[in-house]
Write an enzyme that holds these catalytic residues in place. Sequence first.
Site, short mmCIF file in Angstrom:
data_model
loop_
_atom_site.label_atom_id
_atom_site.label_comp_id
_atom_site.label_asym_id
_atom_site.label_seq_id
_atom_site.Cartn_x
_atom_site.Cartn_y
_atom_site.Cartn_z
N HIS A 98 -67.16 4.27 -12.02
CA HIS A 98 -68.00 3.36 -12.80
C HIS A 98 -68.73 4.21 -13.84
CE1 HIS A 98 -68.14 1.61 -8.66
NE2 HIS A 98 -68.29 0.43 -9.21
N ASP A 101 -71.68 6.09 -12.36
CA ASP A 101 -71.43 7.22 -11.46
C ASP A 101 -71.37 8.54 -12.21
OD1 ASP A 101 -70.76 5.12 -9.73
OD2 ASP A 101 -68.61 5.35 -10.12
C1 XLS Z 1 -68.27 -2.85 -3.50
C2 XLS Z 1 -67.02 -2.67 -4.22
C3 XLS Z 1 -67.07 -1.68 -5.39
C4 XLS Z 1 -65.87 -1.88 -6.25
C5 XLS Z 1 -66.01 -1.30 -7.62
O1 XLS Z 1 -68.30 -3.39 -2.40
O2 XLS Z 1 -66.03 -2.31 -3.31
O3 XLS Z 1 -67.16 -0.38 -4.90
O4 XLS Z 1 -64.72 -1.36 -5.66
O5 XLS Z 1 -67.07 -1.82 -8.31
#
Ligand code: XLS
Length: 433
Positions: A98, A101
């Site tokens: 993301h 991150d």
């Molecule tokens: C959260 C989600 C997130 C997605 C990406 O529960 O799994 O990590 O994979 O935004």
Amino acid sequence: MTSFFEGIEPVRFDPDSTSELAYRHYDPDEIVLGKRMEDHLRFAVAYWHSFAWEGGDPFGGRSFERPWWGDTMEHAKIKADAAFEMFAILGQPFFCFHDQDVRPEGATFAESKARLDEIVEYFGEKMEQTGTRLLWGTANLFTNRRFMSGAATNPDPDVFAWSAATVKACMDATHTLGGQNYVLWGGREGYETLLNTDLSRERHQAGRFLQMVVDYKHRIGFQGQILVEPKPQEPSKHQYDYDVNTVYSFLKEFGLEGEVKMNIEQGHAILAGHSFEHELAMAAAFGILGSIDMNRNDYQSGWDTDQFPNNVPEVALAYYEVLRAGGFTTGGTNFDSKVRRQSLDPVDLIAGHVGAMDVCARGLKAAAAMLQDGGLEAARDERYAGWDTPVARDMLKNGTLDSIANRVISEGIDPEPRSGRQERLENWVNRFV
Ligand code: XLS
Ligand code: NI
Ligand code: NI
């Protein structure tokens, strides 16, 4: 440059190894159903869990010490150095991230975007040097308080605008880095209470948003696949992308069923009251199976605990559905998994992935053996064989209740129930896992 993973050698396939860190089942070059294992599984590290998550829980904050905690671009680059070091140690072909991150948020939208662009350039160089590729990019539209009432579904149009601009920046970043997919997970696209929520308005906003994403993909010539990741709840009480079936009807409503596929996560399937293989089989039936987020929940706590997978029979049934649907094309196996809060050491991060990759390798091999044997498919074919007759086919295609009723009477149709053979099929599966 100091090394975060100092002293940890690259992990190799060695079934007889006595070392804690060896692949005993994951041999990237082993041919499974005519394809290298690495190309079947297409593993990816999730940047957020391994490098951005601080080890907090609802009752306590940061438990991990990391040299990259801090909000300067310097810190972001130290983090990137450690991340690419880990990809190399593991031999991971892909990663996912993301925006949030990988760079500290700036004081303005423009500054955040400039920082993202800077880190994308840094990633680009590292990817070039190491050969690591991007499975997918995505936008974090859920952590900052501005998103607390949703992103695309927010009652405030300025938040919709901010979210659209953020997704544009993240799609550009993904495109620049040759990402194979772009993911949308609607963490806060849902509601906390119906008492303040206009469902029909919010769903319409979400539909328009997704149409804009697809339109932009074509505008910039992004060849990757757009994926939606369903989840029923958490952080919202209820999320609109509840499960595969719900998302499919949403896609149909907004004319996007040919454009968008699913990124299916094990833990989300469980939260929705399904099994992982149910969600995968459902997506395959709709022709929208794209990619998977591999993890597991704690089955007692009822939270999305994002643990590394460790149940071979469960993983085997999941990969059976993936292989049966023809395997991954742009998709892969993203470890949306994190080590536990007490797992403080760099080696814990490596061990979490190594164990999970071996579990997935065992699952894949079992799934391939089941498919090759053909036992389940033969049983399934036999179960539906009645539908292969011309009369049955014609009934389904051209029948009316009238014509069918006449035939039931004239031919004296009187069906005889047959066993579903569930125990025999379960016993058959247990011979492989
Ligand atoms: C959260 C989600 C997130 C997605 C990406 O529960 O799994 O990590 O994979 O935004
Ligand atoms: Ni999740
Ligand atoms: Ni996920």
